[in-house]
Design an enzyme around this catalytic site. Structure first.
Site, PDB file in Angstrom:
ATOM      1  N   LYS A   1       0.805  -1.187   0.068  1.00 47.69           N
ATOM      2  CA  LYS A   1      -0.070  -0.151   0.031  1.00 47.69           C
ATOM      3  C   LYS A   1       0.873   1.152   0.163  1.00 47.69           C
ATOM      4  O   LYS A   1       1.969   1.274   0.506  1.00 47.69           O
ATOM      5  CB  LYS A   1      -0.943   0.076   1.021  1.00 47.69           C
TER       6      LYS A   1
ATOM      7  N   ARG B   1       0.177   5.486   0.745  1.00 45.07           N
ATOM      8  CA  ARG B   1      -1.082   6.261   1.261  1.00 45.07           C
ATOM      9  C   ARG B   1      -0.492   7.586   0.694  1.00 45.07           C
ATOM     10  O   ARG B   1       0.535   8.131   1.517  1.00 45.07           O
ATOM     11  CB  ARG B   1      -1.309   6.110   2.580  1.00 45.07           C
TER      12      ARG B   1
END
Ligand code: R5P
Length: 298
Positions: free
Chosen positions: A190, A192
């Site tokens: 991930k 962000r």
């Protein structure tokens, strides 16, 4: 004076009662009066020799001060030991200054709690750069309880699900849940960029084709991580995607956005009360408290 009792605040009274039931001790309520200017007056009655305060720290800015006031009132009224059960323990994510000038919230909140409690228990606190809560709460007995057994028991294994952790931090949960049954897992990566801007990739995502997927994470906050993962999985041909998490902090509009992204079921443990909180953790917490002998006289 009662030997031991579990004290719940108005919003945590139901969870406190479930824990008290499991432990076979009385449940009591912490009475909170809010003055028009926003200050709180906290009252605990009657006291107990070992007092367990039960409160999750979602919305922590509102809840922390009352928690410290209650701990102090319990000690003033004769409690020899005051234990905090914070099923969801907030401020654990900011465990370093990611940018110059930022406060290290984990350290600040840890030392605040250690000044008021003799022991602290949390469910799956977000510990990334430290191994144990004792590192930020020196001199306090601490326990981190994994919700994995409760989450695992909540799954329908007969449907042969493919478990997916959306990011590396979720690996520990997804593997703990799947490993004993030797089920398949995938773990994503991930990035962000902002609170609500998440990019993911999941290597091996093609294995999702035609499969029923269970996304597993420790926390659902804005829901963006789950939404980004669900998009990738549907693009790869997943037949169904559900979400399962230890803590669900998401607001109703975020849950609606998750459902609109095709996530057919959103479930979490009852660490944080709410519409998704269907997996009880009282048994796990009671087991840990018993194992450590925290309610015994000292
Ligand atoms: C962080 O790494 C956690 O494990 C969760 O993935 C994260 O808190 C989820 O946040 P959100 O729901 O806002 O994407």
């Amino acid at each position: 004076m009662t030997g031991a009792a579990i004290f719940g605040f108005p919003e945590s009274a139901a969870g406190a009662a479930r824990l008290a039931d499991e432990l076979g001790v009385p449940a009591r309520e912490v009475l909170v009066h809010r003055f028009p200017d926003g200050e709180s007056l906290v009252r605990v009655e009657p006291p107990a020799r070992v007092a367990v305060l039960y409160r999750s720290l979602d919305h922590p800015n509102e809840k922390l001060v009352e928690l410290l006031l209650a701990a102090s009132a319990l000690k003033d009224n004769g409690a020899r030991r005051v234990i905090l059960v914070a099923p969801y323990l907030a401020y654990m994510r900011q465990d370093m200054a990611f940018h110059a000038g930022e406060a290290v919230s984990q350290r600040v909140v840890g030392s605040l709690l250690s000044a008021h409690f003799d022991a602290v228990l949390a469910i799956d606190p977000h510990l990334h750069r430290i191994a144990s809560l004792s590192e930020i709460m020196p001199g306090v007995e601490t326990a981190c309880v994994s919700a994995a057994p409760a989450l695992s028991a909540a799954l329908d294994w007969s449907a042969n699900p493919l478990l997916v952790g959306p990011d590396e931090e979720a690996r520990q949960w997804v593997e703990a849940i799947a490993a004993p049954l030797e089920f398949d897992v995938l773990v994503g990566r991930k990035r962000r960029d902002a609170d609500r801007r998440v990019e993911l990739d999941i290597s091996g995502v093609e294995q999702a084709a035609g499969r029923r997927i269970v996304l597993v994470d420790d926390v659902i906050s804005s829901g963006e991580t789950m939404i980004a993962a669900a998009r990738l999985l549907f693009d790869a041909g997943a037949s169904e995607v559900e979400a399962l998490a230890t803590h669900c902090l998401a607001r109703e509009d975020d849950l609606t956005r998750m459902r609109a992204a095709g996530i057919c079921s959103i479930r979490s443990t009852d660490t944080v009360p709410g519409p998704t909180a269907s997996v009880p953790i009282a048994q796990l917490v009671a087991g840990e408290i018993r194992r450590r002998g925290w309610l015994r006289k000292r």
